[in-house]
Motif scaffolding. Structure first.
Motif, PDB file in Angstrom:
ATOM      1  N   UNK A   1      -4.517  10.984  -0.954  1.00 18.67           N
ATOM      2  CA  UNK A   1      -4.861   9.604  -1.256  1.00 18.67           C
ATOM      3  C   UNK A   1      -4.926   8.814   0.048  1.00 18.67           C
ATOM      4  N   UNK A   2      -5.775   7.771   0.107  1.00 12.47           N
ATOM      5  CA  UNK A   2      -5.841   6.945   1.323  1.00 12.47           C
ATOM      6  C   UNK A   2      -4.582   6.106   1.490  1.00 12.47           C
ATOM      7  N   UNK A   3      -4.223   5.858   2.739  1.00 11.48           N
ATOM      8  CA  UNK A   3      -2.989   5.116   3.036  1.00 11.48           C
ATOM      9  C   UNK A   3      -3.034   3.678   2.540  1.00 11.48           C
ATOM     10  N   UNK A   4      -4.252   3.105   2.376  1.00 13.52           N
ATOM     11  CA  UNK A   4      -4.340   1.708   1.972  1.00 13.52           C
ATOM     12  C   UNK A   4      -4.440   1.542   0.456  1.00 13.52           C
TER      13      UNK A   4
ATOM     14  N   UNK B   1       1.605  12.720   3.887  1.00 17.83           N
ATOM     15  CA  UNK B   1       0.845  12.830   2.641  1.00 17.83           C
ATOM     16  C   UNK B   1       0.330  14.253   2.449  1.00 17.83           C
ATOM     17  N   UNK B   2      -0.147  14.875   3.520  1.00 12.26           N
ATOM     18  CA  UNK B   2      -0.590  16.260   3.415  1.00 12.26           C
ATOM     19  C   UNK B   2       0.579  17.183   3.081  1.00 12.26           C
ATOM     20  N   UNK B   3       1.721  16.883   3.660  1.00 10.58           N
ATOM     21  CA  UNK B   3       2.901  17.721   3.455  1.00 10.58           C
ATOM     22  C   UNK B   3       3.304  17.756   1.983  1.00 10.58           C
TER      23      UNK B   3
ATOM     24  N   UNK C   1       0.825  -1.202   0.000  1.00  9.58           N
ATOM     25  CA  UNK C   1       0.000   0.000   0.000  1.00  9.58           C
ATOM     26  C   UNK C   1       0.863   1.257   0.000  1.00  9.58           C
ATOM     27  N   UNK C   2       0.193   2.401  -0.079  1.00 11.40           N
ATOM     28  CA  UNK C   2       0.892   3.676   0.085  1.00 11.40           C
ATOM     29  C   UNK C   2       1.584   3.719   1.443  1.00 11.40           C
ATOM     30  N   UNK C   3       0.920   3.255   2.484  1.00 11.33           N
ATOM     31  CA  UNK C   3       1.526   3.237   3.822  1.00 11.33           C
ATOM     32  C   UNK C   3       2.792   2.389   3.845  1.00 11.33           C
ATOM     33  N   UNK C   4       2.735   1.201   3.214  1.00 10.08           N
ATOM     34  CA  UNK C   4       3.913   0.338   3.159  1.00 10.08           C
ATOM     35  C   UNK C   4       5.077   1.045   2.486  1.00 10.08           C
ATOM     36  N   UNK C   5       4.779   1.769   1.411  1.00 11.66           N
ATOM     37  CA  UNK C   5       5.833   2.466   0.678  1.00 11.66           C
ATOM     38  C   UNK C   5       6.437   3.599   1.497  1.00 11.66           C
TER      39      UNK C   5
ATOM     40  N   UNK D   1       0.312   5.990  12.079  1.00 12.32           N
ATOM     41  CA  UNK D   1      -0.650   6.333  11.044  1.00 12.32           C
ATOM     42  C   UNK D   1      -0.848   7.831  10.926  1.00 12.32           C
ATOM     43  N   UNK D   2      -0.836   8.518  12.061  1.00  9.75           N
ATOM     44  CA  UNK D   2      -0.976   9.975  12.053  1.00  9.75           C
ATOM     45  C   UNK D   2       0.202  10.628  11.339  1.00  9.75           C
TER      46      UNK D   2
END
Length: 216
Positions: free
Chosen positions: A119-122, A112-114, A86-90, A105-106
Motif C-alpha cells: 500500500x502507498x505510504x500516503x 511495508x514490504x517486510x 496516513x499509513x506513514x504517520x501510523x 521514507x525508505x
C-alpha cells in the motif's frame, strides 16, 4: 527476562512459577478465555495482578516507571490500534512515543514490504482491510525495535500462507536482533515450529509443551 511467582488475577490466571528467558521465542496457545491476553497485558503493566510478583530483568514491575517499561516491552493487541493520518504517520507513531527519531521514507517502505503490505505510504489506514490493519500495526511495533515484543494474535485476520510468511519473518528478525518475543497464536502448528518455548494455557495456568513434551 521475566520471573513470575505465585501470580493470580481473579479467576483468570493462576501461575505458581514461570520464567521467560531473554532472547528467546515463546509461543502461546490456549482456548479463548484461558488467560493468554491477560498474561501479556501483565508483562507491560497494562494491568496488575491481585497477588504474586513479576520481575523484569531482576526488578519488580511495580518499581519500574510504566512509560519507561512500555518503551522496552511493547505489546500489539488483537485489535490493531490506528491513528488519524496516513499509513506513514501510523508507522512513525511508535517511534515518536519512544522518543526516537522518525524513520526515513525508505525505511518505512521497506517495513511495508517486510510485513507484506503493498500500500502507498500516503493512504488512509482506516480504508485498509482487517488483515492489512494488523500488518500495519505490526510494522509500527517492529520499527520501535524494543527489547521485548508481546504480540497477541497479530495474524488472526490473515490467510494461512500469509500468516506463516509474516510470522516466520518476524521470528527471524527477532533472532537476528537478539530480542525477546512472546507470541500468542491460534495455530498450534506454528507455535510448535517457531517457538523455542511453547506454552499452552488452560484455565489460567500455562503448561510447557516445548518439543511436544509436557513439563509440569
Amino acid at each position: 527476562m521475566f520471573q513470575i511467582n505465585q501470580l493470580r488475577v481473579g479467576s483468570i490466571l493462576d501461575i505458581p512459577a514461570l520464567t521467560i528467558e531473554p532472547q528467546t521465542i515463546t509461543c502461546i496457545n490456549g482456548e479463548s478465555g484461558s488467560g493468554k491476553s491477560t498474561f501479556l497485558r501483565l508483562l507491560n503493566r497494562m494491568i496488575s495482578p491481585d497477588t504474586g510478583t513479576i520481575n523484569y530483568q531482576g526488578t519488580p514491575l511495580e518499581e519500574i516507571d510504566p512509560v519507561t517499561l512500555r518503551r522496552q516491552v511493547v505489546m500489539m493487541s488483537q485489535e490493531p490500534l490506528l491513528f488519524p493520518g496516513s499509513i506513514a504517520d501510523n508507522l512513525q507513531m511508535g517511534l515518536r512515543f519512544s522518543e526516537k527519531p522518525d524513520a526515513s521514507g525508505t525505511e518505512l517502505a521497506e517495513m511495508l514490504r517486510f510485513v507484506k503490505l503493498q500500500q502507498p505510504l500516503d493512504k488512509d489506514p482506516f480504508k485498509l482491510s482487517g488483515g492489512e490493519k494488523q500488518r500495519l500495526a505490526l510494522g509500527r511495533v517492529l520499527l520501535m525495535n524494543p527489547d521485548v515484543l508481546l504480540l497477541d494474535e497479530p495474524s488472526a485476520s490473515l490467510d494461512d500462507e500469509t500468516e506463516s510468511f509474516v510470522l516466520q519473518r518476524v521470528v527471524e528478525r527477532v533472532h537476528q536482533q537478539q530480542k525477546t518475543l512472546l507470541l500468542v497464536t491460534h495455530s498450534k502448528t506454528l507455535a510448535a515450529s517457531m517457538g523455542e518455548k511453547h506454552l499452552v494455557f488452560a484455565h489460567g495456568t500455562p503448561r510447557d509443551v516445548t518439543g511436544g513434551i509436557s513439563h509440569e
